[in-house]
Design a protein around this motif. Structure first.
Motif, PDB file in Angstrom:
ATOM      1  N   ALA A  20       8.759  18.113  -7.119  1.00 39.32           N
ATOM      2  CA  ALA A  20       7.337  18.894  -6.390  1.00 39.32           C
ATOM      3  C   ALA A  20       7.166  17.434  -5.535  1.00 39.32           C
ATOM      4  O   ALA A  20       6.907  17.192  -4.153  1.00 39.32           O
ATOM      5  CB  ALA A  20       6.496  19.018  -7.260  1.00 39.32           C
ATOM      6  N   TYR A  21       7.566  15.812  -6.432  1.00 41.65           N
ATOM      7  CA  TYR A  21       7.337  14.808  -5.479  1.00 41.65           C
ATOM      8  C   TYR A  21       8.219  14.294  -4.803  1.00 41.65           C
ATOM      9  O   TYR A  21       8.296  14.532  -3.108  1.00 41.65           O
ATOM     10  CB  TYR A  21       8.028  13.581  -6.532  1.00 41.65           C
ATOM     11  N   LEU A  22       9.671  14.993  -4.614  1.00 41.46           N
ATOM     12  CA  LEU A  22      10.838  14.831  -3.586  1.00 41.46           C
ATOM     13  C   LEU A  22      10.425  15.640  -2.303  1.00 41.46           C
ATOM     14  O   LEU A  22      10.595  15.619  -1.642  1.00 41.46           O
ATOM     15  CB  LEU A  22      12.174  15.376  -4.476  1.00 41.46           C
ATOM     16  N   ASP A  23       9.846  16.735  -2.574  1.00 48.13           N
ATOM     17  CA  ASP A  23      10.062  17.886  -1.350  1.00 48.13           C
ATOM     18  C   ASP A  23       8.624  16.945  -0.999  1.00 48.13           C
ATOM     19  O   ASP A  23       8.296  17.377   0.619  1.00 48.13           O
ATOM     20  CB  ASP A  23       9.300  18.968  -1.834  1.00 48.13           C
ATOM     21  N   GLY A  24       7.621  16.486  -0.635  1.00 48.22           N
ATOM     22  CA  GLY A  24       6.590  15.746  -0.094  1.00 48.22           C
ATOM     23  C   GLY A  24       7.289  14.875   0.442  1.00 48.22           C
ATOM     24  O   GLY A  24       6.493  14.887   1.577  1.00 48.22           O
ATOM     25  N   MET A  69      13.683   5.461  -5.798  1.00 54.18           N
ATOM     26  CA  MET A  69      13.929   4.742  -7.090  1.00 54.18           C
ATOM     27  C   MET A  69      13.022   4.292  -8.459  1.00 54.18           C
ATOM     28  O   MET A  69      13.781   4.453  -9.252  1.00 54.18           O
ATOM     29  CB  MET A  69      14.251   2.764  -6.755  1.00 54.18           C
ATOM     30  N   GLU A  70      11.549   4.811  -8.212  1.00 51.64           N
ATOM     31  CA  GLU A  70      10.361   4.823  -9.085  1.00 51.64           C
ATOM     32  C   GLU A  70      10.614   6.180  -9.922  1.00 51.64           C
ATOM     33  O   GLU A  70       9.702   6.107 -10.329  1.00 51.64           O
ATOM     34  CB  GLU A  70       9.034   4.016  -8.426  1.00 51.64           C
ATOM     35  N   LEU A  71      10.938   6.717  -9.491  1.00 52.38           N
ATOM     36  CA  LEU A  71      10.993   8.344 -10.157  1.00 52.38           C
ATOM     37  C   LEU A  71      10.779   8.501 -11.919  1.00 52.38           C
ATOM     38  O   LEU A  71      12.125   7.344 -11.893  1.00 52.38           O
ATOM     39  CB  LEU A  71      11.581   9.115  -9.814  1.00 52.38           C
ATOM     40  N   PRO A 116       0.774  -1.349   0.169  1.00 51.19           N
ATOM     41  CA  PRO A 116       0.551   0.126   0.252  1.00 51.19           C
ATOM     42  C   PRO A 116       0.562   1.155  -0.030  1.00 51.19           C
ATOM     43  O   PRO A 116       2.316   1.329   0.365  1.00 51.19           O
ATOM     44  CB  PRO A 116      -0.794  -0.209   1.567  1.00 51.19           C
ATOM     45  N   ARG A 117      -0.056   2.508  -0.534  1.00 49.73           N
ATOM     46  CA  ARG A 117       1.058   3.390  -0.384  1.00 49.73           C
ATOM     47  C   ARG A 117       1.866   3.637   0.601  1.00 49.73           C
ATOM     48  O   ARG A 117       1.320   3.885   1.809  1.00 49.73           O
ATOM     49  CB  ARG A 117      -0.225   4.798  -0.804  1.00 49.73           C
ATOM     50  N   GLY A 118       2.645   4.670   0.996  1.00 46.52           N
ATOM     51  CA  GLY A 118       3.186   5.653   1.208  1.00 46.52           C
ATOM     52  C   GLY A 118       4.122   4.843   2.139  1.00 46.52           C
ATOM     53  O   GLY A 118       4.660   5.402   3.210  1.00 46.52           O
ATOM     54  N   ARG A 119       4.176   3.424   2.902  1.00 41.92           N
ATOM     55  CA  ARG A 119       4.734   2.377   3.684  1.00 41.92           C
ATOM     56  C   ARG A 119       6.318   2.172   3.253  1.00 41.92           C
ATOM     57  O   ARG A 119       7.377   2.506   4.418  1.00 41.92           O
ATOM     58  CB  ARG A 119       4.615   0.667   3.097  1.00 41.92           C
ATOM     59  N   PHE A 120       6.967   2.555   1.916  1.00 45.15           N
ATOM     60  CA  PHE A 120       8.154   2.866   1.459  1.00 45.15           C
ATOM     61  C   PHE A 120       8.753   3.973   0.857  1.00 45.15           C
ATOM     62  O   PHE A 120       9.137   4.462  -0.172  1.00 45.15           O
ATOM     63  CB  PHE A 120       8.664   1.320   1.157  1.00 45.15           C
ATOM     64  N   PRO A 121       8.725   5.013   1.733  1.00 45.51           N
ATOM     65  CA  PRO A 121       8.939   6.518   1.300  1.00 45.51           C
ATOM     66  C   PRO A 121      10.099   6.323   0.438  1.00 45.51           C
ATOM     67  O   PRO A 121      10.770   7.038  -0.510  1.00 45.51           O
ATOM     68  CB  PRO A 121       8.266   7.569   2.169  1.00 45.51           C
ATOM     69  N   ALA A 135       4.627   6.993  -6.538  1.00 49.17           N
ATOM     70  CA  ALA A 135       5.480   7.994  -8.049  1.00 49.17           C
ATOM     71  C   ALA A 135       5.210   8.090  -9.350  1.00 49.17           C
ATOM     72  O   ALA A 135       5.167   9.482  -9.667  1.00 49.17           O
ATOM     73  CB  ALA A 135       7.095   7.040  -7.471  1.00 49.17           C
ATOM     74  N   VAL A 136       4.835   6.695  -9.439  1.00 42.88           N
ATOM     75  CA  VAL A 136       4.122   6.662 -11.457  1.00 42.88           C
ATOM     76  C   VAL A 136       2.575   7.400 -10.604  1.00 42.88           C
ATOM     77  O   VAL A 136       2.412   7.906 -12.224  1.00 42.88           O
ATOM     78  CB  VAL A 136       4.537   5.514 -11.817  1.00 42.88           C
ATOM     79  N   SER A 137       2.522   7.177  -9.952  1.00 38.20           N
ATOM     80  CA  SER A 137       1.440   8.111 -10.189  1.00 38.20           C
ATOM     81  C   SER A 137       1.108   9.634 -10.184  1.00 38.20           C
ATOM     82  O   SER A 137       0.648  10.833 -10.713  1.00 38.20           O
ATOM     83  CB  SER A 137      -0.024   7.480  -8.605  1.00 38.20           C
ATOM     84  N   ALA A 138       2.496   9.667  -9.350  1.00 37.33           N
ATOM     85  CA  ALA A 138       2.766  11.457  -9.371  1.00 37.33           C
ATOM     86  C   ALA A 138       2.962  11.802 -11.193  1.00 37.33           C
ATOM     87  O   ALA A 138       2.675  13.066 -11.360  1.00 37.33           O
ATOM     88  CB  ALA A 138       3.415  11.758  -8.579  1.00 37.33           C
TER      89      ALA A 138
END
Length: 355
Positions: free
Chosen positions: A325-329, A120-122, A110-115, A189-192
């Motif tokens: 923006a993703y990294l900032d989050g 690596m997925e960016l 699920p989302r957010g478990r391994f931020p 990351a892919v969703s973003a």
């Protein structure tokens, strides 16, 4: 007390019973030296079909090597997607709870478990699974992934080759072509990335993909050649863009508590056959698994759209604001310096790609 008890037991009878009991005791004391202990059965779960290469090419040969190296003290049982333990989002939870011993899971579900791992997925971080896997493993080994694997014995971390865009109604020849499409996404990351491009990312486990495409609840997928073959999505898809635009990260883990409780021979066998010992095998797995989906698409007459290195570089530049923006989050998710982590990951991928 019973009124029918015998009046007395003779001395001879008592002596015979004593001797018989002594012989039985001697026999029972000798048993451990003669009998072999039952092997420890390692229960292993994953979220794809039992006919998939993950089980046939990876898990079974790996577990057989552990079994052999342990001198027969280890055995195993595998539970796939068609079992009660096959849900993608539950793999780590099952391991932590002791429901299964070893779980194969995907970092984004699920989302957010391994931020930390999600870096690596960016976009355009990974092109080949070998470089992505070794970079991810080095990030873990050098302590750069925070505490997200605390309590887990990490046996393997890996990525797949750079992922594609697969669609039903129209091809993706430019990033702008994704606008308005409902696309299955494997990770935050892919969703973003998809959201930034005007698509509607939809997270779902693999088992739901075929029906969602069939009902047109999805217009396409962000995934590998491998997965479209595994879930028979090529029966519905028509276009495939080999963008190499992203990757997904996967893990094979067990709980540290369970690992510590295993017999030494089993622990030693797992240590010897995991981690660094598995890394060289990863590229060939993905080459084989992806080849099946690609060959199937070509046989069906699908359009396979190549993306040049020049266009990939332009797409990466176009997506850089989204990456920033993703990294900032990620700071809000406990990643202390996500931009430094990202740059380190890029350097490691480049190092292993050049090796």
């Amino acid at each position: 007390m019973s009124q029918n008890r015998p009046a007395a037991i003779s001395l001879a009878t008592t002596r015979r019973r004593f001797l018989a009991g002594g012989a039985a005791l001697a026999g029972s004391l000798a048993m451990p030296a003669l009998a072999r202990a039952e092997p420890v059965k390692l229960t292993v779960s994953h979220f794809v079909a039992p006919t998939h290469g993950l089980q046939l090419d990876f898990l079974i040969p790996w577990l057989e090597r552990i079994k052999e190296r342990s001198g027969g003290e280890a055995d195993y049982e595998i539970f796939a997607v068609n079992s009660a333990f096959g849900r993608a989002e539950r793999q780590v939870d099952q391991v932590r709870a002791g429901v299964v011993d070893i779980g194969y899971g995907i970092a984004g579900i699920p989302r957010g478990r391994f931020p930390h791992t999600s870096v690596m997925e960016l976009p355009f971080m990974v092109d080949k699974a070998g470089a992505g896997t070794r970079a991810l493993w080095e990030l873990y080994e050098t302590g750069r992934l925070g505490n997200e694997y605390d309590g887990l014995k990490v046996l393997l971390l890996m990525t797949h080759h750079g992922g594609l865009f697969h669609t039903v109604e129209r091809p993706v020849e430019e990033l702008a072509d994704l606008k308005g499409l409902r696309m299955r996404s494997p990770s935050p990351a892919v969703s973003a990335m998809l959201d930034y491009l005007g698509a509607s990312p939809i997270g779902m486990p693999p088992v739901q993909i075929y029906e969602s495409l069939q009902k047109r609840a999805l217009d396409g997928l962000a995934t590998t050649w491998d997965l479209v073959a595994a879930v028979k999505a090529n029966e519905i898809l028509r276009y495939h863009t080999e963008a190499g635009a992203y990757t997904a990260a996967f893990h094979v883990v067990m709980s540290e508590e369970r690992f510590s409780a295993l017999p030494k021979a089993v622990r030693d066998a797992i240590e010897a056959e995991s981690g660094e010992a598995l890394l060289p095998r990863v590229p060939a797995w993905w080459d084989k698994w992806d080849a099946v989906g690609r060959a199937d698409a070509l046989q069906r007459g699908h359009a396979v759209i190549a993306v040049s290195e020049e266009k990939r570089a332009a797409w990466r530049a176009e997506l850089q604001p989204m990456t920033e923006a993703y990294l900032d989050g990620l700071k809000a998710e406990g990643v202390a310096d996500p931009h430094a982590l990202y740059e380190t990951a890029r350097e490691l991928v480049a190092k292993y790609a050049a090796a």
